[in-house]
Design an enzyme around this catalytic site. Structure first.
Site, PDB file in Angstrom:
ATOM      1  N   GLY A  55       0.805  -1.206   0.000  1.00  0.00           N
ATOM      2  CA  GLY A  55       0.000   0.000   0.000  1.00  0.00           C
ATOM      3  C   GLY A  55       0.847   1.268   0.000  1.00  0.00           C
ATOM      4  O   GLY A  55       0.303   2.365  -0.015  1.00  0.00           O
ATOM      5  N   HIS A  56       2.193   1.094   0.044  1.00  0.00           N
ATOM      6  CA  HIS A  56       3.100   2.244   0.055  1.00  0.00           C
ATOM      7  C   HIS A  56       3.904   2.339  -1.235  1.00  0.00           C
ATOM      8  O   HIS A  56       4.935   3.004  -1.280  1.00  0.00           O
ATOM      9  CB  HIS A  56       4.066   2.138   1.235  1.00  0.00           C
ATOM     10  CG  HIS A  56       3.402   1.985   2.558  1.00  0.00           C
ATOM     11  ND1 HIS A  56       2.478   2.891   3.021  1.00  0.00           N
ATOM     12  CD2 HIS A  56       3.508   1.024   3.511  1.00  0.00           C
ATOM     13  CE1 HIS A  56       2.054   2.488   4.216  1.00  0.00           C
ATOM     14  NE2 HIS A  56       2.650   1.354   4.529  1.00  0.00           N
ATOM     15  N   ASP A 109       6.347  -4.137  12.396  1.00  0.00           N
ATOM     16  CA  ASP A 109       7.584  -4.304  11.629  1.00  0.00           C
ATOM     17  C   ASP A 109       8.740  -4.656  12.562  1.00  0.00           C
ATOM     18  O   ASP A 109       9.537  -5.546  12.277  1.00  0.00           O
ATOM     19  CB  ASP A 109       7.913  -3.019  10.860  1.00  0.00           C
ATOM     20  CG  ASP A 109       6.922  -2.743   9.749  1.00  0.00           C
ATOM     21  OD1 ASP A 109       7.110  -3.252   8.643  1.00  0.00           O
ATOM     22  OD2 ASP A 109       5.920  -2.036  10.000  1.00  0.00           O
ATOM     23  N   HIS A 218      -0.325   5.213   7.068  1.00  0.00           N
ATOM     24  CA  HIS A 218      -1.224   4.067   7.152  1.00  0.00           C
ATOM     25  C   HIS A 218      -2.678   4.472   7.213  1.00  0.00           C
ATOM     26  O   HIS A 218      -3.521   3.738   7.724  1.00  0.00           O
ATOM     27  CB  HIS A 218      -0.894   3.208   8.364  1.00  0.00           C
ATOM     28  CG  HIS A 218       0.429   2.562   8.232  1.00  0.00           C
ATOM     29  ND1 HIS A 218       1.550   3.072   8.813  1.00  0.00           N
ATOM     30  CD2 HIS A 218       0.823   1.467   7.550  1.00  0.00           C
ATOM     31  CE1 HIS A 218       2.583   2.317   8.498  1.00  0.00           C
ATOM     32  NE2 HIS A 218       2.168   1.343   7.740  1.00  0.00           N
TER      33      HIS A 218
END
Lengths: 330, 204
Positions: A55-56, A109, A218
């Site tokens: 999504g990045h 992460d 996000h």
């Protein structure tokens, strides 16, 4: 909500299949979700592995290639990858010179890369880790998860990638990556929320005429909401927020980053205002990058990242890079 | 005494409950997180149920260790390592006994919750899964039903708190007024335990 997808469950796999078809210079393991430069492992070269939620894009798979990352592990949308992917990536790129994990500071992460580092070490791979935490919108204290990693990730991956490409040893590549992170600060704003495929509606409600200040990547709301401002006012706000936290004495690298849904027409206009604001504050810009590099799906908005560089960092930044998302000098 | 089959049914019941509640968990994760808690846990527990159907370990500890490992390999995010660690460490604490008592389960679960707190660095009051798990373990000494009630109460009690860990912490004061999705899913896990025990009692 209309999206160019089949079903939410397969968006990441579908994107990887398409990426493989477009970039034969990469090895894309769709099943295990690892993107590796085709010539890996390169003898004598430190491997650079990064990863995070999907999504990045182009982060991180789009930054795999000579001069930047050796491999990337994309997780589910906005969800960190799992340790198995990271270990697989490390094993694919390790030539014996060791592997540097570049980790953005998000709880998921960090935890998954920590587990992966232990597992990879068990397999005899030398692992070093660097944490990226450049976002000044988050107070780094005992009462938060610490600063988020955002735009500086690109500078860390580019500069450490150039050092690794030159054959510098793991300790040196790690030290450079750390230096780049410590020299970088970011601030982001959102003009709209984003829509994740899993949810299918905007992650937060942002009325017309308002913007969110201090957002991450996000789709989470920022620290503060205000009435919409002009590009000039937003630039002043962002530059002040960043410079309140750093006082560059040397020239800086500037990233004016789009969040995914803001066109270049707006980003270039915003860049003009950011450059003006920096000039007014006496900050010299050595290099400027404008575009969608560290995105949040279809979020509208932008972030500003500054990285203070010395001659060596600037030389490594200028070194050739050949990846789907970043390419120069080749 | 609780045998491997009890623990397998606990995990299956959790998977069913997470599937039913996935949308609500994601909904709770929207205003203060990134709107994926339900879909992530659903993916993980579906994988847990599948692996337990394929291979059925013969001790309670082995069931939980396998389930935890499966979560770590499939969930990602913070939930994968945290829930994975909770189940793995609880399983390890149970050792290789073929059957365990409720008191042994309570002690093992406490070890699992302690491991979660160490890994995530969260304490009660930080607006995380810990806020449901800690009171649940305390109440488990009394009964399964008490543990279920304590977990649900703990999850509800996260609403007025300001998040100090995880992604919601980035919102500062704006995280106040929303029930924590992690505490909510932790309450589902404990509720599934109580349901499994109820079923057990009904069977006898």
């Amino acid at each position: 909500m209309k999206m160019l997808i089949n079903v939410a469950e397969s968006v990441v796999a579908d994107a990887l299949r398409g990426m493989a078809a477009a970039h034969p210079e990469l090895t894309v393991d769709v099943e295990n979700r690892v993107v590796v430069r085709r010539d890996a492992p390169v003898a004598g070269k430190v491997g650079l592995v990064s990863g995070g939620g999907s999504g990045h894009e182009p982060l991180h798979g789009g930054f795999v290639g000579p001069g930047m990352l050796s491999a990337a592990c994309p997780g589910e949308v906005f969800t960190s990858p799992v340790p198995d992917q990271m270990v697989r990536a490390a094993a694919a790129v390790d030539s014996g010179a060791g592997v540097l994990f570049i980790v953005k500071n998000y709880t998921g992460d960090v935890l998954n890369f920590d587990m992966a580092a232990e597992l990879a070490a068990d397999e005899g791979i030398r692992i070093a880790k660097v944490l990226v935490d450049d976002d000044v919108a988050v107070t780094d204290s005992l009462y938060t998860a610490g600063r988020r990693g955002t735009g500086a990730t690109l500078f860390v991956e580019k500069i450490a990638g150039a050092a690794a490409e030159e054959g510098q040893p793991l300790e040196q590549v790690e030290a450079l990556a750390r230096q780049v992170n410590e020299s970088s600060r970011s601030f982001g704003v959102a003009l709209s929320a984003c829509t994740t495929p899993a949810k299918g509606s905007p992650t937060f409600d942002l009325p017309a005429g308002e913007l969110e200040l201090g957002v991450g990547i996000h789709g989470e709301p920022g620290r503060e909401r205000r009435a919409m401002m002009t590009s000039r006012e937003i630039a002043d706000f962002a530059v002040n927020a960043v410079l309140d936290d750093m006082s560059p004495r040397n020239p800086v690298l500037l990233l004016v980053n789009g969040m995914g849904a803001t066109p270049l027409l707006e980003l270039y206009g915003f860049n003009a205002e950011v450059q003006r604001a920096l000039t007014e504050r006496g900050v010299a810009v050595a290099r400027t990058l404008v575009g969608n590099y560290v995105t949040s799906l279809d979020m509208a908005g932008a972030s500003v990242t500054l990285c203070q560089v010395d001659e060596e960092l600037l030389r490594l930044y200028d070194a050739p890079v050949r990846t789907p998302g970043l390419r120069w000098g080749v | 005494m609780l045998d491997a089959d009890f623990f397998r049914r606990w995990m299956t019941a959790t998977a069913a409950s997470v599937e039913r509640e996935a949308e609500r968990l994601t909904e709770l994760d929207s205003p203060i997180g990134d709107a994926d808690h339900g879909s992530n846990l659903h993916r993980g527990f579906t994988a847990v149920a599948a692996v337990l159907e394929k291979e059925a370990p013969d001790t309670p500890g082995a069931v939980l260790v396998l389930a935890g490992r499966q979560l770590i390999s499939t969930v990602g995010g913070a939930s994968g390592p945290l829930y994975g660690t909770l189940l793995r460490r609880t399983g390890k604490a149970l050792g290789d006994a073929a059957e365990v008592s409720e008191a042994q389960l309570t002690d093992a679960l406490r070890a699992g919750v302690d491991a979660v707190m160490t890994l995530g660095g969260a304490a009660p009051g930080d607006k995380t899964m810990v806020d449901a798990l800690v009171p649940a373990v305390d109440a488990l000494a009394e009964s399964f039903a008490a543990a279920r009630a304590a977990a649900e109460e703990g999850a509800s009690a996260t609403t007025p708190l300001q998040a100090r860990k995880g992604r919601a912490s980035y919102l500062g004061e704006r995280s106040i007024g929303h029930q924590d999705p992690g505490a909510t899913s932790a309450a589902l896990l404990i509720a599934a335990l109580a349901t499994t025990a109820d079923t057990e009692a009904a069977d006898v």
